[in-house]
Design a protein around this motif. Structure first.
Motif, PDB file in Angstrom:
ATOM      1  N   SER A 101      39.553  42.025  -3.130  1.00 32.12           N
ATOM      2  CA  SER A 101      39.039  40.930  -2.306  1.00 32.12           C
ATOM      3  C   SER A 101      39.189  39.624  -3.086  1.00 32.12           C
ATOM      4  N   ILE A 102      40.173  38.824  -2.700  1.00 31.89           N
ATOM      5  CA  ILE A 102      40.408  37.565  -3.421  1.00 31.89           C
ATOM      6  C   ILE A 102      39.216  36.626  -3.269  1.00 31.89           C
ATOM      7  N   TRP A 103      38.626  36.576  -2.066  1.00 34.10           N
ATOM      8  CA  TRP A 103      37.487  35.683  -1.851  1.00 34.10           C
ATOM      9  C   TRP A 103      36.268  36.176  -2.623  1.00 34.10           C
ATOM     10  N   GLY A 104      36.094  37.470  -2.678  1.00 35.43           N
ATOM     11  CA  GLY A 104      34.995  38.031  -3.465  1.00 35.43           C
ATOM     12  C   GLY A 104      35.169  37.734  -4.937  1.00 35.43           C
ATOM     13  N   ALA A 105      36.410  37.845  -5.422  1.00 33.93           N
ATOM     14  CA  ALA A 105      36.684  37.561  -6.834  1.00 33.93           C
ATOM     15  C   ALA A 105      36.443  36.084  -7.143  1.00 33.93           C
ATOM     16  N   CYS A 106      36.959  35.215  -6.284  1.00 35.65           N
ATOM     17  CA  CYS A 106      36.784  33.771  -6.498  1.00 35.65           C
ATOM     18  C   CYS A 106      35.309  33.384  -6.438  1.00 35.65           C
ATOM     19  N   PHE A 107      34.603  33.894  -5.427  1.00 35.80           N
ATOM     20  CA  PHE A 107      33.180  33.569  -5.297  1.00 35.80           C
ATOM     21  C   PHE A 107      32.393  34.158  -6.469  1.00 35.80           C
ATOM     22  N   GLY A 108      32.714  35.371  -6.867  1.00 32.55           N
ATOM     23  CA  GLY A 108      32.020  36.010  -7.990  1.00 32.55           C
ATOM     24  C   GLY A 108      32.226  35.249  -9.290  1.00 32.55           C
ATOM     25  N   ILE A 109      33.461  34.849  -9.551  1.00 33.06           N
ATOM     26  CA  ILE A 109      33.746  34.080 -10.769  1.00 33.06           C
ATOM     27  C   ILE A 109      33.013  32.745 -10.723  1.00 33.06           C
ATOM     28  N   ALA A 110      33.066  32.069  -9.564  1.00 29.93           N
ATOM     29  CA  ALA A 110      32.370  30.780  -9.436  1.00 29.93           C
ATOM     30  C   ALA A 110      30.863  30.954  -9.649  1.00 29.93           C
ATOM     31  N   LEU A 111      30.298  31.991  -9.061  1.00 28.13           N
ATOM     32  CA  LEU A 111      28.865  32.251  -9.214  1.00 28.13           C
ATOM     33  C   LEU A 111      28.522  32.566 -10.673  1.00 28.13           C
ATOM     34  N   ALA A 112      29.347  33.374 -11.308  1.00 18.37           N
ATOM     35  CA  ALA A 112      29.116  33.715 -12.715  1.00 18.37           C
ATOM     36  C   ALA A 112      29.145  32.463 -13.582  1.00 18.37           C
ATOM     37  N   TYR A 113      30.115  31.606 -13.329  1.00 17.25           N
ATOM     38  CA  TYR A 113      30.240  30.413 -14.172  1.00 17.25           C
ATOM     39  C   TYR A 113      29.229  29.331 -13.826  1.00 17.25           C
ATOM     40  N   LEU A 114      28.791  29.282 -12.580  1.00 17.92           N
ATOM     41  CA  LEU A 114      27.708  28.366 -12.216  1.00 17.92           C
ATOM     42  C   LEU A 114      26.443  28.746 -12.978  1.00 17.92           C
ATOM     43  N   GLY A 115      26.073  30.027 -12.926  1.00 15.47           N
ATOM     44  CA  GLY A 115      24.883  30.487 -13.646  1.00 15.47           C
ATOM     45  C   GLY A 115      25.006  30.285 -15.142  1.00 15.47           C
ATOM     46  N   LYS A 116      26.169  30.616 -15.700  1.00 12.37           N
ATOM     47  CA  LYS A 116      26.372  30.496 -17.147  1.00 12.37           C
ATOM     48  C   LYS A 116      26.359  29.033 -17.573  1.00 12.37           C
ATOM     49  N   SER A 117      27.023  28.179 -16.832  1.00 15.28           N
ATOM     50  CA  SER A 117      27.074  26.753 -17.194  1.00 15.28           C
ATOM     51  C   SER A 117      25.697  26.110 -17.127  1.00 15.28           C
ATOM     52  N   TRP A 118      24.935  26.447 -16.109  1.00 14.05           N
ATOM     53  CA  TRP A 118      23.578  25.908 -15.983  1.00 14.05           C
ATOM     54  C   TRP A 118      22.722  26.425 -17.134  1.00 14.05           C
ATOM     55  N   TYR A 119      22.863  27.707 -17.454  1.00 11.09           N
ATOM     56  CA  TYR A 119      22.148  28.290 -18.597  1.00 11.09           C
ATOM     57  C   TYR A 119      22.513  27.553 -19.886  1.00 11.09           C
ATOM     58  N   LEU A 120      23.805  27.325 -20.105  1.00 12.26           N
ATOM     59  CA  LEU A 120      24.237  26.626 -21.317  1.00 12.26           C
ATOM     60  C   LEU A 120      23.686  25.203 -21.352  1.00 12.26           C
ATOM     61  N   ASP A 121      23.614  24.562 -20.193  1.00 10.15           N
ATOM     62  CA  ASP A 121      23.049  23.216 -20.160  1.00 10.15           C
ATOM     63  C   ASP A 121      21.575  23.241 -20.556  1.00 10.15           C
ATOM     64  N   ARG A 122      20.858  24.260 -20.146  1.00 10.72           N
ATOM     65  CA  ARG A 122      19.453  24.423 -20.573  1.00 10.72           C
ATOM     66  C   ARG A 122      19.380  24.635 -22.087  1.00 10.72           C
ATOM     67  N   MET A 123      20.378  25.311 -22.643  1.00 11.75           N
ATOM     68  CA  MET A 123      20.410  25.551 -24.087  1.00 11.75           C
ATOM     69  C   MET A 123      20.663  24.246 -24.850  1.00 11.75           C
ATOM     70  N   VAL A 124      21.464  23.365 -24.278  1.00 11.06           N
ATOM     71  CA  VAL A 124      21.681  22.044 -24.899  1.00 11.06           C
ATOM     72  C   VAL A 124      20.351  21.296 -24.948  1.00 11.06           C
ATOM     73  N   TRP A 125      19.626  21.302 -23.858  1.00 10.88           N
ATOM     74  CA  TRP A 125      18.328  20.639 -23.776  1.00 10.88           C
ATOM     75  C   TRP A 125      17.378  21.229 -24.820  1.00 10.88           C
ATOM     76  N   LEU A 126      17.341  22.552 -24.916  1.00  9.35           N
ATOM     77  CA  LEU A 126      16.487  23.209 -25.908  1.00  9.35           C
ATOM     78  C   LEU A 126      16.871  22.785 -27.322  1.00  9.35           C
ATOM     79  N   TYR A 127      18.159  22.797 -27.615  1.00  8.58           N
ATOM     80  CA  TYR A 127      18.597  22.401 -28.956  1.00  8.58           C
ATOM     81  C   TYR A 127      18.210  20.950 -29.255  1.00  8.58           C
ATOM     82  N   GLU A 128      18.407  20.078 -28.290  1.00  9.41           N
ATOM     83  CA  GLU A 128      18.035  18.670 -28.492  1.00  9.41           C
ATOM     84  C   GLU A 128      16.544  18.538 -28.807  1.00  9.41           C
ATOM     85  N   ASP A 129      15.720  19.345 -28.163  1.00  8.06           N
ATOM     86  CA  ASP A 129      14.276  19.300 -28.414  1.00  8.06           C
ATOM     87  C   ASP A 129      13.888  19.924 -29.751  1.00  8.06           C
ATOM     88  N   MET A 130      14.691  20.840 -30.264  1.00  4.41           N
ATOM     89  CA  MET A 130      14.310  21.598 -31.458  1.00  4.41           C
ATOM     90  C   MET A 130      15.062  21.197 -32.735  1.00  4.41           C
TER      91      MET A 130
END
Length: 169
Positions: free
Chosen positions: A128-157
């Motif tokens: 399923s090409i659409w499933g793969a594309c949506f899954g990859i986008a969802l995975a990277y959306l969650g990961k990128s947002w998580y990493l952005d939270r980690m930047v904020w944490l590092y800046e505070d610490m």
């Protein structure tokens, strides 16, 4: 031992290897891992069992990417700070983090990312090409947002601990 510490141990993330992983090239090229794995195993339709070779190479890239690059010249960039924030977060059982950062959002974002990876795996099996594309986008959306939270944490610490200060150059 935190789950994050167990994962870091599996990837052999010693101080030296964390510094290598903080290289922006390591962070940004790591975004290639999921599409490479999906494409490698999807290629079974064209090359049959030979797909195991690019599949294995993709998995090896996932494992060795964090230690493949040299330490960065500077850690004063988003990518490096995201890795340093991950280090701070996994060390939260030794050095407490501010309450604002000790929220379930990290688990939610990792769940979003994991759901995207699971969808990508399903889509690879089902072609399923659409499933793969949506899954990859969802995975990277969650990961990128998580990493952005980690930047904020590092800046505070980063200035609250001598070890954390030493990572900032």
């Amino acid at each position: 031992m935190t789950l994050e510490r167990k994962v870091a141990k599996a990837f052999n993330l010693t101080h030296e290897n964390w510094m290598k992983h903080s290289n922006p090239w390591s962070v940004w090229t790591r975004y290639s891992v999921l599409p490479l794995i999906v494409f490698a195993f999807w290629s079974r339709i064209w090359i049959g069992w030979w797909c195991l070779i690019p599949g294995l190479l993709s998995l090896l890239w996932m494992f060795f990417n964090p230690v493949f690059f040299n330490p960065p010249r500077s850690t004063k960039n988003w990518a490096s700070k995201s890795v340093m924030g991950e280090r701070v977060f996994l060390n939260r059982d030794n050095i407490p983090i501010p309450e604002i950062h000790d929220k379930p959002i990290h688990k939610i974002l990792n769940l979003v990312s994991s759901s995207g990876m699971a969808l990508s795996i399903w889509a690879t099996v089902e072609y399923s090409i659409w499933g793969a594309c949506f899954g990859i986008a969802l995975a990277y959306l969650g990961k990128s947002w998580y990493l952005d939270r980690m930047v904020w944490l590092y800046e505070d610490m980063k200035n609250k601990n001598e070890e954390y200060k030493s990572w900032n150059y």
